[in-house]
Design an enzyme around this catalytic site. Structure first.
Site: not given
Lengths: 170, 498
Positions: B116, B235, B292
């Protein structure tokens, strides 16, 4: 015989009438036009006043889980006698007795958030259980005091294993 | 074109890929754990090979074993689905080294976007807007706290190697910070074997909007419009829709261009998703890129008519994109609901069990991507998702009405599910009007997880009459009735007296 059904938000009163060997359900003295036909696998077709519903009924130790067209209801059913017995038991044991919180699912205890003697509010976290790839917070079902913690952090627990014993506080 | 593809995954996504392979005349190869031996994806495949094991680690993450099976059975390509090995750069490299094609991006792109912090740095360099936060991952929680104080609360703590909501915590107050970092790091360590986290400013009134892109090996990139995934719990996305009720043509064009720039910045190939947060002032920020196929890809397919798995396979085979940005057409509106095995009696915790009865929803505009059937077991070992239920309509209102109808129609027995909660969401006026943020479920928890008033008397009557049915059965089984079964009379009445 009087019969009571409670959902989370409502209480319904009926009479179960035995008339010349025929049984039927009545409300306020009037016979109810209601029929429940089993379809197998816990599924039923219910028709009340010609209104048709598909319902699923399953038992658990606290009563019935009833699904009506997708919505879920928890229903407890009592007759006069069982209600009286329950009230006597309740009066003898105080308003909210001891309750053992059990593991809803096998998993790993990652964190214990409360200690013996601590008083926690309803909805506060008691411990964190990791299961099926997610961390699940086990919360206090009501305002309570921690009586006993039966597990330690990093313990692997089985389904229904006792985790924490709590006692209701006023 | 490939003649044989191995699917390194399980459940609904394995079945989804197998279906497209069948349509394209490509032989599909399934690999399965001991737990999945009876799963529909196994008997739907052309060939199936046992991996052994029960847990993910013992089975679907055993990539050397998967590679050996692929080589030995003559597969020319491997489709990783989502989760498991889909964003594992080492695996992608190993597939290519073994002389097969990885149906996904190059390992280098997975590495860049999977980290990230590296992704953020690349985005900043390519002028794609990002959320303020740490440039590098942090392993020291007190160091992280200094950064959080500097940015200002609320902040998000996120696992550097994260995904799927694991290793992520929202922190609103300084005193909650240390515990949140420790929790996120623990979860990240367990899920990704990497406990590094990074901190970023929590965007206010955020909406999660992502863009689907396709990129070929010849430098062509298109975006296929957006998906809104703001309805999230723990989340994790719960409901997704396409298009978003927030975007207009102008913002869609800007965000689509940013998505294409993102893909180009990391030399992306194949299908990918760029996730953005959009704040209350309609500013958008790059969040992350998923390298993906996504769980929620069906909503995109339903509004543009493409088969994304088919496009993935054509791209992996080296073909040029078969679509141009200018020729893409969109029509109608689609929703997806993720149906989970969850127990409302246990704070909606995952609830494993056996599906004793199943009659999924059907009818106009409904699509179901499921990996289960009657008798299937939702096991402890994998994600508790049962199925993805999708609804298409000519506009958002019709799609919503269809989804509500489908959720009410869906018949499943033996396990508890999230269906009652999903119905509440679709009935909620704020959701219906498109006026919501990623905090929607938190904000309206009380009404979303409550028992409705409507039908409560029907439920009460059903329980009473159901109990009478039980008693009748017991009466018929008493010794006097001629039955050979032992009487349950005492048991039933003792239970009633408790």
């Amino acid at each position: 015989m009087k019969i009571f059904a409670n959902t989370k938000n409502n209480e319904f009163h009926y009479e179960w009438v035995d008339e010349n060997g025929e049984n039927y359900l009545a409300k306020d003295g009037k016979r109810l036009d209601v029929e429940l036909v089993p379809l197998g696998e816990g599924r039923f077709s219910l028709i009340k006043d010609n209104m048709a519903f598909m319902v699923n009924i399953s038992n658990n130790e606290d009563g019935y889980h009833v699904r009506v067209v997708g919505d879920l209801f928890h229903v407890t059913v009592e007759d006069e006698r069982t209600r009286q017995v329950k009230e006597l038991v309740k009066a003898a044991s105080g308003s909210k007795g001891e309750k053992t919180i059990k593991a809803p699912i096998p998993g790993l205890v990652v964190k214990i958030q409360s200690a013996v003697g601590e008083v926690v509010k309803e909805g506060e976290g008691l411990l964190i259980l990791e299961a099926m790839k997610m961390e699940n917070i086990i919360k206090a079902p009501f305002d309570c005091e921690i009586v006993e913690v039966s597990v330690s952090e990093a313990d692997t627990v089985t389904q229904n294993q006792a985790l924490i014993k709590i006692k209701g506080v006023e | 074109m490939f003649k044989k593809i191995l699917i390194a995954n399980r459940g609904e996504i394995a079945l989804r890929v197998i279906r497209t392979c069948n349509e394209m005349g490509i032989k599909s190869v399934a690999v399965y754990s001991d737990v999945d031996r009876k799963s529909p994806f196994v008997y739907s495949a052309y060939e199936a090979y046992a991996l052994g094991g029960k847990t993910s680690q013992e089975s679907y993450l055993q990539w050397q074993k998967i590679l050996d099976i692929a080589k030995n059975c003559g597969a020319e390509a491997i489709h990783p689905g989502y989760g498991f090995m889909s964003e594992n750069a080492e695996f992608a490299e190993a597939v290519e080294k073994a002389g097969m094609v990885f149906i996904g991006p190059k390992a280098e792109s997975i590495r860049t976007m999977g980290n990230k912090t590296a992704a953020r740095t690349l985005m900043i360099a390519n002028k794609v807007p990002t959320v303020p936060g740490t440039e590098d991952a942090i392993t020291d929680s007190s160091e992280a706290q200094k950064v959080a104080r500097k940015i200002g609360y609320p902040v998000l703590v996120k696992a550097a190697a994260g995904g799927g909501g694991k290793g992520m915590r929202l922190v609103e107050k300084d005193e909650d910070f240390i515990e949140a970092v420790e929790g996120a790091a623990r979860e990240a360590k367990a899920a990704f074997n990497d406990d590094a986290v990074y901190i970023e400013k929590f965007v206010e009134e955020p909406r999660h909007i992502e863009f689907q892109i396709l990129a070929d090996k010849h430098g062509n990139v298109v975006h296929l419009g957006e998906r809104e995934c703001s309805i999230q719990r723990r989340h994790q996305k719960v409901i997704e829709e396409a298009p978003s009720s927030l975007l207009d043509d102008d913002l869609r064009k800007k965000m689509g261009e940013a998505a294409i720039n993102t893909a180009k910045a990391c030399n992306y190939q194949n299908a990918g998703t760029i996730e953005f947060l959009v704040d209350k002032n309609r500013n958008f920020y790059f969040l992350e890129m998923n390298t993906r196929l996504q769980v929620e890809h069906p909503v995109t397919e339903m509004v543009n008519g493409l088969d994304l798995v088919e496009e993935q396979i054509h791209i992996a085979a080296g073909e040029k994109l078969r679509i141009k940005q200018s020729s893409l057409k969109f029509w109608g509106h689609a929703f997806e609901c993720r149906l989970y095995a969850e127990d409302p009696d246990n704070n909606w915790a995952p609830s494993p069990g056996v599906i004793e009865f199943l009659n999924p929803a059907d009818g106009p505009g409904i699509r179901e991507d499921s990996g289960v059937t009657m008798g299937s077991e939702i096991s402890l070992y994998y994600d508790p998702m049962i199925s993805k239920l999708c609804a298409w309509g000519q506009d958002r209102k019709q799609a919503m009405e269809r989804m509500k109808r489908a959720l009410r129609e869906y018949q499943i027995g033996g396990i508890k599910t999230s269906i009652p909660f999903l119905i509440r969401v679709f009935e909620h006026p704020k959701f219906q009007s498109g006026d919501f943020t990623t905090k929607f479920i938190e904000e309206y928890t009380d009404s979303l997880f409550s028992e409705p008033q409507e039908f409560s008397e029907i439920a009460a009557l059903a329980a009473i009459l159901g109990q009478m049915e039980e008693k009748k059965k017991v009466t018929l089984n008493t010794p006097n009735s001629g039955s050979s079964k032992k009487s349950n009379w005492k048991t039933v009445h003792r239970r009633n007296a408790l």
